[in-house]
Design an enzyme around this catalytic site. Structure first.
Site, PDB file in Angstrom:
ATOM      1  N   SER A 189     -39.243  -0.018  16.786  1.00 25.03           N
ATOM      2  CA  SER A 189     -38.760  -1.306  17.268  1.00 25.03           C
ATOM      3  C   SER A 189     -39.924  -2.147  17.791  1.00 25.03           C
ATOM      4  O   SER A 189     -40.848  -2.471  17.049  1.00 25.03           O
ATOM      5  CB  SER A 189     -37.694  -1.072  18.343  1.00 25.03           C
ATOM      6  OG  SER A 189     -36.975  -2.233  18.621  1.00 25.03           O
ATOM      7  N   ASP A 246     -30.306  -2.297   9.054  1.00 16.81           N
ATOM      8  CA  ASP A 246     -30.771  -2.602  10.401  1.00 16.81           C
ATOM      9  C   ASP A 246     -31.225  -4.060  10.470  1.00 16.81           C
ATOM     10  O   ASP A 246     -32.247  -4.422   9.885  1.00 16.81           O
ATOM     11  CB  ASP A 246     -31.919  -1.662  10.761  1.00 16.81           C
ATOM     12  CG  ASP A 246     -32.502  -1.948  12.137  1.00 16.81           C
ATOM     13  OD1 ASP A 246     -31.930  -2.766  12.885  1.00 16.81           O
ATOM     14  OD2 ASP A 246     -33.547  -1.344  12.464  1.00 16.81           O
ATOM     15  N   HIS A 295     -30.131   0.934  14.186  1.00 18.55           N
ATOM     16  CA  HIS A 295     -31.489   0.703  14.671  1.00 18.55           C
ATOM     17  C   HIS A 295     -32.028   1.887  15.468  1.00 18.55           C
ATOM     18  O   HIS A 295     -33.221   1.954  15.754  1.00 18.55           O
ATOM     19  CB  HIS A 295     -31.510  -0.560  15.539  1.00 18.55           C
ATOM     20  CG  HIS A 295     -32.877  -0.951  15.999  1.00 18.55           C
ATOM     21  ND1 HIS A 295     -33.882  -1.341  15.131  1.00 18.55           N
ATOM     22  CD2 HIS A 295     -33.432  -1.004  17.240  1.00 18.55           C
ATOM     23  CE1 HIS A 295     -34.976  -1.639  15.819  1.00 18.55           C
ATOM     24  NE2 HIS A 295     -34.726  -1.427  17.100  1.00 18.55           N
TER      25      HIS A 295
END
Length: 434
Positions: A277, A334, A407
């Site tokens: 991320s 995602d 995610h």
């Protein structure tokens, strides 16, 4: 990218992942402030760890294959022929680096009521062992901290009096392979820089600052053929900001990498930067900085999970010119990997003429594409992409509309670990819902 059936995974070790607390989005999610403190939990390694350490069984032939081909796995040939189908040895290496990111999450103190909130839970000397990632052959040599420029608005303090958002937070670590057997198995001494994803409210606010800003001069290479490299402004601030008390993440990285390169200049060396991320985006920016700052760096590679877009086309060109190898692990379901900003591919040549207007495969008229190219919202994809899908392996996630789980780092590692096996055997879909 569609992968055909390939090698069958021969490892039968299990992965035990963390709970949903390991989901760190680039953007805020509901219940984001109800994270409890993480304790140390043991988990097995499914990757290519040294068999002498008692982990998964690896044959002598497999060890030799890794030792002889490590540069290929680090992207020296841009991973050509390794992703379609996914090479089993590369898959194990991806998982191994994913576990370093997992360790970064485990070490972070998420408990906002704790006096040590946003710091590392464990001492540097025993960090990897204390968080469950023991017997790796690596030793942590540096803690990494990132400082936020933005401050929480005053009204949030009245509405959320318990909301704490430190300016400087522990965000990862630098580890160096020091075990002689592991160095021999890998074929070189490996340096890992691992970053966690977004965890504090200030980091979320930095993520929202998605306009592009120019890289500073000391992070760019002069080239008249390219425009000014630009990156997401919040990301750059996290990387370069310092205070009177706190050194910037950039200065820490430069200082530590300089020491490492000088110390091990007489032996094969690799620098692998990994993250999830926000950490994935920071990994790409860190690689750009290292390859620009140091002229004598060894091979520098990025293995990222679920990263958002980082910069413009000139930024991508600078990475390529400096020889930075970037492998992005992307879940096509995602949405975080599609933000921030638009992506315009200037290399598109399959134009379809409609009267006097040309419409690219992006589906927009050329005049609109040109206007967008002149804005600060145009990003470029970088590196090589390994694209997987929750629809194939974890359809229950899509059916539930659980974007957050798509995610999750846990989901990413499940997708990588099981992709070859499922694609070949058509086994029962995996439960990635946590």
């Amino acid at each position: 990218m569609r992968f055909s059936s390939g090698n069958i995974c021969k490892s039968k070790c299990n992965i035990l992942f963390m709970t949903k607390q390991h989901m760190r989005l680039v953007l805020p999610i509901s219940k984001c402030f109800k994270l409890s403190k993480l304790g140390a939990r043991r988990f097995k390694i499914t990757s290519s760890w040294n068999p002498g350490f008692g982990h998964c069984y690896v044959t002598d032939k497999a060890v030799a294959r890794l030792r002889d081909r490590w540069m290929e796995f680090q992207g020296i040939k841009n991973w050509e022929g390794l992703l379609d189908p996914l090479d089993d040895d590369l898959r194990k290496e991806i998982l191994r680096y994913g576990e370093f990111v997992e360790a970064a999450y485990r070490c972070f103190d998420f408990d906002m009521s704790s006096p040590t909130y946003a710091t590392c839970l464990y001492p540097k000397s025993s960090m990897l062992t204390d968080c469950g990632l023991d017997k790796t052959g690596y030793k942590v040599v540096k803690n990494l901290y990132a400082t936020c420029v933005v401050q929480m608005p005053r009204w949030t303090k009245k509405m959320f009096p318990n909301l704490v958002s430190p300016r400087s937070s522990w965000i990862g670590y630098v580890a160096v392979c020091h075990d002689a057997k592991e160095i021999a198995r890998l074929g070189r001494r490996d340096v890992v820089i691992a970053y966690r994803g977004t965890a504090t409210s200030s980091e979320w606010l930095e993520n929202l600052r998605a306009t592009l800003t120019c890289l500073p001069d000391d992070m760019t290479t002069s080239d008249e053929n390219f425009d000014q490299p630009m990156v997401q402004s919040g990301l750059l601030n996290l990387y370069t900001t310092n205070t009177q008390c706190d050194q910037s993440l950039q200065d820490t990285i430069r200082e530590e990498i300089g020491k490492i390169v000088d110390k091990y200049s007489d032996e094969p060396l690799s620098i692998t930067i990994t993250g999830h991320s926000l950490g994935a985006a920071l990994a790409t920016l860190t690689a750009c900085d290292i390859t620009t700052k140091f002229s004598n760096t060894p091979i520098v590679s990025v293995v990222s999970f679920g990263g958002p877009r980082v910069g413009n086309k000139s930024f991508r060109c600078q990475l390529e010119k400096n020889g930075t190898n970037v492998l992005r692990i992307v879940n096509s379901d995602d949405p975080i990997t599609k933000v921030p900003g638009f992506v315009i591919d200037n290399d598109i040549d399959d134009m379809v003429e409609k009267g006097t207007t040309h419409v690219a495969s992006t589906g927009m008229p050329s005049w609109l594409q040109k206007c967008m190219e002149n804005t600060q919202w145009v990003y470029a994809e970088v590196g090589k992409e390994l694209r997987l899908s929750s629809k194939d392996l974890c359809p229950q996630i899509i059916n539930k509309g659980n974007i957050a789980t798509c995610h999750n780092l846990k989901t990413y590692l499940h997708l990588v670990d099981n992709f070859v096996k499922v694609e070949h055997k058509r086994e029962k879909p995996i439960d990635c819902s946590g």
